[in-house]
Structures are given as structure tokens and as C-alpha cells.
Design a protein around this motif. Structure first.
Motif, PDB file in Angstrom:
ATOM      1  N   HIS A 283       0.710  -1.478  -0.184  1.00 14.98           N
ATOM      2  CA  HIS A 283      -0.175   0.010   0.254  1.00 14.98           C
ATOM      3  C   HIS A 283       0.488   1.447   0.187  1.00 14.98           C
ATOM      4  O   HIS A 283       1.996   0.731  -0.123  1.00 14.98           O
TER       5      HIS A 283
ATOM      6  N   GLU B 295      -2.425   0.808   7.757  1.00 11.45           N
ATOM      7  CA  GLU B 295      -1.157  -0.521   7.382  1.00 11.45           C
ATOM      8  C   GLU B 295      -0.466   0.014   6.333  1.00 11.45           C
ATOM      9  O   GLU B 295       0.960  -0.256   6.941  1.00 11.45           O
TER      10      GLU B 295
ATOM     11  N   HIS C 184       3.377  -6.719   4.647  1.00 13.90           N
ATOM     12  CA  HIS C 184       1.591  -6.487   4.640  1.00 13.90           C
ATOM     13  C   HIS C 184       1.338  -6.842   6.028  1.00 13.90           C
ATOM     14  O   HIS C 184       1.160  -7.363   6.623  1.00 13.90           O
ATOM     15  N   THR C 185       0.313  -6.256   6.858  1.00 11.59           N
ATOM     16  CA  THR C 185      -0.356  -6.098   8.269  1.00 11.59           C
ATOM     17  C   THR C 185      -2.103  -6.643   7.798  1.00 11.59           C
ATOM     18  O   THR C 185      -2.798  -5.715   6.664  1.00 11.59           O
TER      19      THR C 185
END
Ligand code: ZN
Length: 365
Positions: A144, A159, A217-218
Motif C-alpha cells: 500500500h 497498514e 503487509h498487515t
């Protein structure tokens, strides 16, 4: 056409012909009394015999009509019914293709004798090559960024910020740990809060010719469940090249000889792709193992995933989800600088272990 074959032990003639090569396949087979099969006056040996004689019994594999094994760290790959054999990165033509009879794969003895003898001559040159290393590139991809926040926690943690912070820490940690190995380069797809499309990320990986593409990522669960927890790592379910190969093969199965070069290139691609997926899985498993030693949240495992960035990058690629931001406890933990540093170091140690296993760096165990 019906093939008739008679079992013989090999005559002296062939051993004369091949006496110059370091491993004399024909002679070894004779010594060890392995059977030679004559088909249309041509001597064949079974694949099993070949693997035994060259000591490659533990390194071979088969996918449908494709067979491969390792010999002196080089991959030899072939197809039943196909007169091209891939040796390392080159392909060689053989006189008679591998055939399958009564569950046994049979190989044309003089052809494989020749491959092995030429192979031996090349060993020195190859060793030299492996000593002069090229850059080994690790590309870290913080998920992102910019207008795309990714998942957002109940208390507003985004995130994209967590991913970026951990990625920067990981890069810093790896640079410090691997500074003895200047040929290892560690890059990021983004080092600030900017938007990057998935295509941009794949493009960067290709342009840098990265060896490892590592996405951070989260997680968030489908309904932002507050109790969702754990960490997981994905490796590619498939790579784009596999599709290209299969569609090509389906439409051109019968035209193989006229378009041999393309077919062989496709086979090389396909084999590399299989390996790339396997390698990605190994890296994903190491990441999970290391995280499970460090985090108390549940290990959700290494699994295949259909992510764009994994599928369309040609190199080893994984995507790790370090925790569920939708879980308020985890969100709180992820705000903690020490937790982020610990996760970054753990991911770094996983990469280092992978590099040791791949002999990109020496292992000190
Ligand atoms: Zn994400």
C-alpha cells in the motif's frame, strides 16, 4: 511400429569409443552389470540405471512427461519423446529421444554418454563462474502507500505506515548484518508514503532483476473481527510463465519439431518457474518458523496465494502478513517501536537463513 528389445551386456566397442571421458558411463554399466536394452539396434539404459551410476538418485523428479535431475549442481531436463535435452542453461540435441516402456524410462546410451563427457569438460569453467559473483538483489515491498492506506485499525493505525516502517527497519537491519557481502543489494519499492500500483511494483522487481521479492503487509479479517490473530506468509500458487507454457503446449503439441527452439525455451522457463515456486515456499516456511519463535500470536502457516505481485514477478517471491491490525491488541502492539523492530529483525534473520541455505553467503553453523 512394434519395438523388439533384447537384453545384452555391453560390448567392448563402446567403452573404446568413450575412453576419453572422465566418467565412462558405458564402462561403469558393464562393470556393475546393469542391463542394456537394444531397440532397433540402438543401446538404451533405464533412467534408474543412469541415476545410480552418476549418484543422482536423490535429486530427480518427474512432472508428467518431463524428467529432470541434478548432476554436479547442474540441472539436466528432458521430455519423453523429445530429442532436446537441457543441460544447465544450454540445450543439446540427442540422436534418439527418451522413451517409456512398461513403466521404465529408457535413455539412448551413446547420447547420454556424450552429454556426460562434455559436461565434465565444462566443470572447471563453471566453477570459475560461480566464484565471480554478480549482485544478489533483495527487493522489499512495503504494501500500500499514498492514497491507499490498506487496512486501518480501530484506533486509526494505518497498514501502509506499519508496512513502511517495518520495511525500512528490515532494510537497515539487513544492510548492517550483510555488510561483509557487498554483492548483496537491498532495495525498497518505496521508502516514503507514496502510492504504487501493483504493476509498478512488479516492474521494479523485473527492472532490478531481483533475486528475492519480499512483500510486507498487515492483515485485516473480512469483517474486521476483533479477535482475528496470527501471522501468515504466502508464496505464489503459480507464476505467469507456467500459463504461457501450458497454453503454448496445448496448441502446439504436434508442431514441436518445427518450433523446437521455442519449445525448449518454454521448457526452461517452466522448469525455472517450478523451482521459483518451490524456492518461494522454502523462504515462506523459514519466515513462518522464525516469526513463530518470536511472536506469541498463532502461526497460520505458509500457504500458496494468488496475489498479483507473487504471480507476475519471475523471481522468488513471498508476501508476509505480520498480524491483524483489526485486532485492537495487535494494533496496540504494532504501534510499539520495539515490536516493529523485533518483527523486522525476525524477518531479516529469516532472509539470512535462506541466503545461507542457498549458499549466497557462507553459513557459520
Ligand atoms: Zn495489505
Amino acid at each position: 511400429m512394434k519395438l523388439v528389445y533384447i537384453i545384452f551386456f555391453l560390448c567392448l566397442f563402446f567403452s573404446f569409443l568413450q575412453s576419453a571421458s572422465p566418467i565412462n558411463l558405458t564402462e561403469r554399466i558393464k562393470e556393475l552389470k546393469y542391463p542394456v536394452y537394444y531397440i532397433n539396434q540402438q543401446p538404451f539404459i533405464s533412467l534408474r540405471t543412469l541415476l545410480k551410476v552418476i549418484g543422482a538418485e536423490n535429486s530427480w523428479g518427474r512432472i508428467e512427461d518431463r524428467i529432470f535431475f541434478l548432476y554436479q549442481n547442474k540441472r539436466i531436463a528432458m521430455r519423453i519423446g523429445n530429442k532436446s535435452v537441457i543441460v544447465g542453461e544450454k540445450y543439446v540435441d540427442i540422436e534418439y529421444p527418451p522413451i517409456e516402456k512398461e513403466g521404465e524410462v529408457l535413455l539412448h546410451l551413446p547420447s547420454f554418454e556424450k552429454i556426460l563427457s562434455e559436461f565434465e569438460e565444462n566443470v572447471e569453467e563453471d566453477e570459475e563462474k560461480s566464484l565471480s559473483r554478480e549482485d544478489y538483489v533483495i527487493l522489499i515491498d512495503p504494501g500500500h502507500g499514498g492514497i491507499d492506506s490498506g487496512a486501518v485499525g480501530n484506533f486509526g493505525l494505518k497498514e501502509k505506515d506499519v508496512n513502511l516502517d517495518i520495511s525500512l527497519r528490515l532494510q537497515h537491519y539487513l544492510k548492517k548484518k550483510l555488510k561483509k557481502y557487498p554483492y548483496i543489494k537491498i532495495y525498497l519499492t518505496r521508502d516514503k508514503d507514496v502510492y504504487l500500483s501493483l504493476e509498478d511494483r512488479v516492474e521494479k522487481a523485473k527492472k532490478l532483476n531481483a533475486d528475492i521479492f519480499f512483500c510486507i503487509h498487515t492483515n485485516s479479517s473480512k469483517y474486521n473481527r476483533r479477535y482475528a490473530t496470527g501471522f501468515e506468509t504466502f508464496y505464489p500458487r503459480e507464476k505467469e510463465e507456467v500459463k504461457v507454457f501450458y497454453s503454448y503446449e496445448n496448441s502446439n503439441r504436434l508442431k514441436e519439431n518445427s518450433q523446437k527452439d521455442t519449445v525448449v525455451l518454454q521448457i526452461i522457463k517452466e522448469f525455472d518457474t517450478t523451482t521459483t515456486i518451490d524456492e518461494s515456499k522454502i523462504l515462506a516456511e523459514i519466515v513462518q518458523e522464525k516469526l513463530s519463535e518470536r511472536l506469541i500470536t498463532p502461526d497460520r502457516g505458509a500457504k500458496p496465494g494468488n496475489f498479483y505481485v507473487l504471480k507476475y514477478t519471475p523471481m522468488v517471491s513471498i508476501l508476509t502478513e505480520i498480524g491483524f491490525i483489526c485486532n485492537p491488541n495487535i494494533e496496540m502492539n504494532l504501534r510499539d517501536v520495539e515490536v516493529r523492530q523485533a518483527i523486522a529483525e525476525t524477518l531479516g534473520n529469516a532472509i539470512i537463513e535462506y541466503l545461507e541455505r542457498k549458499k549466497v553467503i557462507p553459513s557459520y553453523e
